[in-house]
Enzyme design. Structure first.
Site, mmCIF file in Angstrom:
data_model
loop_
_atom_site.group_PDB
_atom_site.id
_atom_site.type_symbol
_atom_site.label_atom_id
_atom_site.label_comp_id
_atom_site.label_asym_id
_atom_site.label_seq_id
_atom_site.Cartn_x
_atom_site.Cartn_y
_atom_site.Cartn_z
ATOM 1 N N LYS A 555 1.100 0.016 -16.521
ATOM 2 C CA LYS A 555 0.738 -1.258 -15.882
ATOM 3 C C LYS A 555 -0.170 -0.930 -14.716
ATOM 4 O O LYS A 555 -0.331 0.243 -14.370
ATOM 5 C CB LYS A 555 1.993 -1.987 -15.393
ATOM 6 C CG LYS A 555 2.940 -1.072 -14.587
ATOM 7 C CD LYS A 555 4.199 -1.797 -14.131
ATOM 8 C CE LYS A 555 5.203 -1.983 -15.220
ATOM 9 N NZ LYS A 555 5.481 -3.381 -15.514
ATOM 10 N N ARG A 556 -0.800 -1.938 -14.101
ATOM 11 C CA ARG A 556 -1.609 -1.668 -12.925
ATOM 12 C C ARG A 556 -0.786 -0.901 -11.888
ATOM 13 O O ARG A 556 0.420 -1.069 -11.789
ATOM 14 C CB ARG A 556 -2.112 -2.983 -12.306
ATOM 15 C CG ARG A 556 -3.216 -3.645 -13.102
ATOM 16 C CD ARG A 556 -4.400 -2.739 -13.305
ATOM 17 N NE ARG A 556 -5.147 -2.597 -12.074
ATOM 18 C CZ ARG A 556 -6.315 -3.188 -11.838
ATOM 19 N NH1 ARG A 556 -6.875 -3.951 -12.751
ATOM 20 N NH2 ARG A 556 -6.946 -3.004 -10.689
ATOM 21 N N LYS A 561 5.029 -2.732 -7.841
ATOM 22 C CA LYS A 561 5.525 -2.316 -9.158
ATOM 23 C C LYS A 561 6.310 -1.004 -9.070
ATOM 24 O O LYS A 561 6.963 -0.587 -10.029
ATOM 25 C CB LYS A 561 4.367 -2.190 -10.145
ATOM 26 C CG LYS A 561 3.699 -3.540 -10.469
ATOM 27 C CD LYS A 561 2.533 -3.374 -11.437
ATOM 28 C CE LYS A 561 1.791 -4.651 -11.751
ATOM 29 N NZ LYS A 561 2.379 -5.430 -12.860
ATOM 30 N N THR A 663 4.513 -9.041 -18.744
ATOM 31 C CA THR A 663 4.462 -9.205 -20.192
ATOM 32 C C THR A 663 4.553 -7.831 -20.853
ATOM 33 O O THR A 663 4.940 -7.729 -22.009
ATOM 34 C CB THR A 663 3.162 -9.898 -20.640
ATOM 35 O OG1 THR A 663 2.047 -9.268 -19.987
ATOM 36 C CG2 THR A 663 3.177 -11.371 -20.300
ATOM 37 N N LYS A 667 6.426 -6.435 -24.446
ATOM 38 C CA LYS A 667 5.827 -5.620 -25.506
ATOM 39 C C LYS A 667 6.717 -4.421 -25.833
ATOM 40 O O LYS A 667 6.937 -4.085 -26.999
ATOM 41 C CB LYS A 667 4.445 -5.124 -25.074
ATOM 42 C CG LYS A 667 3.442 -6.217 -24.773
ATOM 43 C CD LYS A 667 2.204 -5.641 -24.056
ATOM 44 C CE LYS A 667 1.397 -6.727 -23.384
ATOM 45 N NZ LYS A 667 0.435 -6.186 -22.397
HETATM 46 C C1 LIG Z 1 0.342 -6.255 -21.118
HETATM 47 C C2 LIG Z 1 -0.692 -5.583 -20.333
HETATM 48 C C3 LIG Z 1 -0.666 -5.644 -18.939
HETATM 49 C C4 LIG Z 1 0.439 -6.340 -18.178
HETATM 50 O O1 LIG Z 1 1.483 -5.415 -17.951
HETATM 51 P P1 LIG Z 1 2.655 -5.714 -16.904
HETATM 52 O O2 LIG Z 1 3.606 -4.592 -17.146
HETATM 53 O O3 LIG Z 1 3.230 -7.033 -17.277
HETATM 54 O O4 LIG Z 1 2.055 -5.679 -15.567
HETATM 55 C C5 LIG Z 1 -1.654 -5.002 -18.234
HETATM 56 N N1 LIG Z 1 -2.647 -4.332 -18.861
HETATM 57 C C6 LIG Z 1 -2.697 -4.241 -20.205
HETATM 58 C C7 LIG Z 1 -3.794 -3.467 -20.838
HETATM 59 C C8 LIG Z 1 -1.730 -4.864 -20.986
HETATM 60 O O5 LIG Z 1 -1.804 -4.781 -22.311
#
Ligand SMILES: *Cc1c(COP(=O)(O)O)cnc(C)c1O
Length: 822
Positions: A555-556, A561, A663, A667
């Site tokens: 994630k970022r 986070k 999100t 996944k």
């Molecule tokens: C799903 C997704 C995110 C969001 O990730 P989070 O863990 O919800 O912050 C960010 N970047 C990419 C490339 C993603 O596929």
């Protein structure tokens, strides 16, 4: 391959497909088929799909028109689409046909797909959500399309050099973007700058004239969005900025050629780059113009389409819904008012009613640094008429609430669209709330906090306006396409109905305890891990043992986070191994991925830290059997599709109350990873869905965090004093254990984590995090226990399909209905 002249693409059976691809190689690329390479086949295949998609898109448009259907337009400054070719093949269900077709020509479809660059026109979750919604809208045959900006440079490409992030521009169209259609005939002229003159109309009423403006042009590019099953094709319309001829001609006529060219270049700068952070407000003129550019082009295009159908503007909300994805397009409130009042001469009250019923707003964050505000001075310069309209909206609004609820001055100040302290600023969130009929958060917890923390006054005034729409992800990209092994196993077990109706995964539940199914499920996971290990070996040279537990945080990079919490735990594991001689029950592979905003010091340092820790650990023979750490460079959708199916453990460890939804968490869980996570965002709902025994919970609740912060109770030194584990990790960082050549490199982390105003409470959650990880390790070493939990995760994630989310928006907010083909 033999060349052909023209062919019929109506049926995408092998023959006509082959015919069309060869046609495009010859006539679009200008090459003899005998000389075509992987790239040429990739391009020609994309063009073939585009031809077919365009036909379907035109058919879809006719169908909506004939049904006189209400439309929804999604306004978002970001779309994180990911690669399109593979997704289109899967959604059109011709992946197998294509695979064998190109195989006959001596090509490999997976290799061909690798030629496509990710269109990364977004930063992270917010842009990815927009992309998932487009997939669901098309799959559900709903009239819903996206509007955005055709950035020339997407999110920067990240590489790691000398253990640090290096950014390079992402010229994503370098290989061409054969899927998009340029629509020059529908270009929009956009006024900007200038001043407002006060006049009186013939009726004696106030008639403002916006004069001396300059103009820009927005050229639309349409990307077809195909639903699963290839019935409905909607579009994503992205606008690129260009200078108009008259913009330059005046100056040319004055004889200042250089100045004219400079202005032309300046106007084309507007869609040049995506700003590289979604959680920090920029306050830059160019960004304000980008936001206005998007809003103006979208509103103009939407109303033009609407009026073309001989409708009265008064009917706008009956046939049109516009969703604002965060505050970036909040100027839509002022622009729609301007269009109605100034251009269509609709009386103010009536225009306000129409605007309000058309617009709705999604809030994505509670972080104070991401609340957008624009200096009044800047807005006066760039958008003088819009500023005037915002003031008028504010004046009427404040007058109205004075009558309705007689609020005190402090309340009025909070509710005003204008921040008065310091330099005056326009509060974009307030503008969006006041101008919309619906305001939603993106998870249950977040939507509660939106009401209680962010907009308590508005929530008291308009309780019915606030609602929740928990985010979702499209199962087509994130399971069906990304995890072919699991997808096949699921379909073998329960049929393929789950692709369109993810709740059907429930049918897997009875198999969670079935030894044979467990074995197959874990074999798929193992194969995914081997594939990822091969990729990591190739790209970073680190060899990963595939029997280890793969623990991934992707994630970022952001302090909230808490990648730092994860690294601290790894350091703890490592020191326990080499200093205490402790042998863990299972080997562990830690994988990180994520980009840091280029100006965000702490985030870039966290990447540096991860890389330094990885270097030391991966080189230590004593740790070799138990521990590997990898930073996978250039996190983006296509990398996420490689990482997520291979995860055993998903790290979702933000400080409670900071992650609006997440999100990524969805996944991972859908792909059978177990979450170690806090009670934050959608984690809470994921835990409820998969069962608390299948989720590793730790940490303070949002309420506890809030209480500690509000009362100044958090004392990191107390944790440091009480827990030798914390001391050892922090002291190692402070002493330069991972940077012998620069011992003070990470001293700042020691200082920061021990500072009383450390907002993310790392040390408060550290010991519970360790203990929970200990439990994760014990349970991973019992394969049947683990398999059961992993299967339960997949089986119970149906709720988190973006199909469900989009249906809720459609029913509660947009008022749109499916318009399937007959
Ligand atoms: C799903 C997704 C995110 C969001 O990730 P989070 O863990 O919800 O912050 C960010 N970047 C990419 C490339 C993603 O596929």
């Amino acid at each position: 391959m033999a060349p052909v002249a023209k062919c019929n693409i109506e049926t995408l059976e092998g023959d006509s497909l082959s015919c069309s691809i060869r046609d495009h190689i010859t006539h679009s690329l200008g090459k003899p088929c005998s000389e075509a390479g992987h790239r040429d086949v990739a391009m020609a295949l994309s063009m073939t799909l585009r031809d077919r998609l365009v036909d379907r898109m035109l058919e879809t448009r006719m169908r909506y028109r004939e049904a006189r259907a209400k439309r929804m337009y999604y306004l978002s400054i970001e779309y994180l689409l990911g690669r399109c070719l593979g997704n289109n093949l899967f959604n059109m269900k011709i992946d197998d046909v294509c695979r064998s077709l190109v195989k006959d020509w001596g090509f490999d479809l997976e290799e061909i797909r690798e030629f496509e660059r990710d269109p990364s026109l977004g930063n992270g979750g917010l842009g990815r959500l927009a992309a998932c919604f487009l997939d669901s809208l098309a799959t559900l045959d709903m009239p819903g399309c996206g509007y955005g900006i055709h950035y020339e440079f997407g999110l920067f490409k990240q590489s790691i050099e000398n253990d640090r992030q290096v950014e390079r521009p992402d010229y994503w169209m370098a290989e061409g973007m054969p899927l998009q259609l340029e629509r020059r005939d529908q270009a929009v002229i956009i006024p900007i700058y200038g001043r407002v003159e006060d006049h009186q109309g013939p009726d004696g009423k106030y008639l403002p004239l916006w004069v001396d403006w300059q103009d820009l042009m927005g050229v639309p590019y349409d990307i077809p969005i195909v639903g699963f099953g290839d019935k409905t094709v909607n579009y994503l319309r992205l606008f690129a900025a260009q200078s108009t001829d008259n913009f330059n001609m005046e100056i040319f006529d004055q004889g200042d050629y250089i100045k004219a060219i400079r202005q032309k270049v300046y106007s084309e700068l507007i869609s040049k780059i995506l700003y590289p952070s979604e959680s920090i407000s920029f306050g830059k003129e160019l960004r304000l113009i980008q936001e206005y550019f998007l809003v103006f082009c979208a509103i103009r295009d939407i109303t033009r389409r609407f009026l073309k159908q001989n409708r009265n503007i008064e009917e706008l909300p009956e046939f049109t819904a516009i969703q604002l994805n965060d505050t970036h397009p909040a100027l839509a409130v002022a622009e729609l008012m301007r269009l109605l009042v100034d251009e269509r001469r609709v009386p103010w009250d009536r225009a306000w009613n129409l605007t309000n019923r058309t617009l709705s707003f999604t809030n994505h964050t509670l972080m104070p640094e991401s609340l957008e505000m624009w200096p009044v001075d800047l807005m006066q310069k760039v958008l003088p008429r819009h500023l005037q309209i915002i003031y008028e909206i504010n004046r009427r609004f404040l007058d109205e609430i004075r009558i309705v609820s007689n609020p005190d001055d402090a309340t009025l100040r909070r509710m005003s669209l204008i921040e008065e302290s310091g330099g005056k600023q326009v509060r974009m969130a307030n503008l969006a709330v006041v101008g919309s009929h619906s305001v939603n958060g993106v998870s249950k917890l977040h939507s509660e906090l939106v009401k209680k923390v962010l907009f308590p006054d508005y929530a008291a005034l308009w309780p019915g306006k606030f609602n929740n729409k928990t985010n979702g992800i499209t199962p087509r990209r994130w399971l069906y396409k990304a995890n072919r092994g699991l997808s096949a196993l699921i379909t073998e077990a329960i049929g393929d109905g789950w692709i369109m109706d993810l709740d059907q995964l429930k049918k897997l539940e009875p198999l969670a305890g079935d030894a044979a199914f467990q074995e197959k499920f874990m074999a798929v996971k193992r194969a995914n891990k081997e594939r990822l290990a091969a990729f990591v070996a190739k790209t970073s040279g680190v060899v990963l043992p595939p029997h280890a537990a793969f623990d991934i945080q992707a994630k970022r990079i952001h302090e909230y986070k808490r990648q730092l919490l994860n690294v601290m735990h790894i350091i703890h594991d490592y020191l326990r191994l080499v200093e205490d001689g402790y042998e863990p029950p299972e080997p562990r592979v830690y994988i990180f991925a994520g980009k840091a905003a280029p100006g965000y010091f702490e985030a870039k340092e966290i990447i540096h830290l991860i890389c330094c820790v990885a270097k030391v650990i991966n080189a230590d023979k004593q740790a070799a059997e138990y521990l590997k750490v990898v930073f996978a460079a250039d996190y983006r959708v296509s990398l996420a599709e490689k990482l997520i199916p291979a995860a055993d453990i998903s790290e979702q460890i933000s400080t409670a109350g900071t992650e609006a939804s997440g999100t990524g968490n969805m996944k991972f869980s859908l792909n059978g990873a177990l979450t170690i996570g806090t009670l934050d965002g959608a984690n809470i709902e994921i835990r409820e869905a998969v069962g608390e025994e299948n989720f590793y919970l730790f940490g303070l609740t949002a309420q506890e965090v809030e209480r500690q912060l509000a009362a100044g109770l958090y004392d990191p030194w107390e944790y440091y004093g009480k827990h030798p584990e914390i001391r050892r990790v922090l002291d190692a960082l402070s002493a330069g254990r991972f940077t012998p050549e620069d011992p003070s490199a990470f001293h700042w982390i020691f200082e920061k984590l021990l500072s009383r105003n450390e907002r993310y409470l790392h040390l408060a959650d550290f010991m519970p995090y360790l203990e929970t990880h200990q439990r994760v390790g014990m349970e991973y070493s019992r394969p049947e226990v683990w398999a059961q939990k992993a299967i339960c995760n997949t089986a119970r994630m149906g709720y988190f399909s973006s199909d469900r989310t989009v249906r809720e928006y459609a029913r509660d907010i947009w008022g749109i209905k499916p318009v399937p083909p007959k």
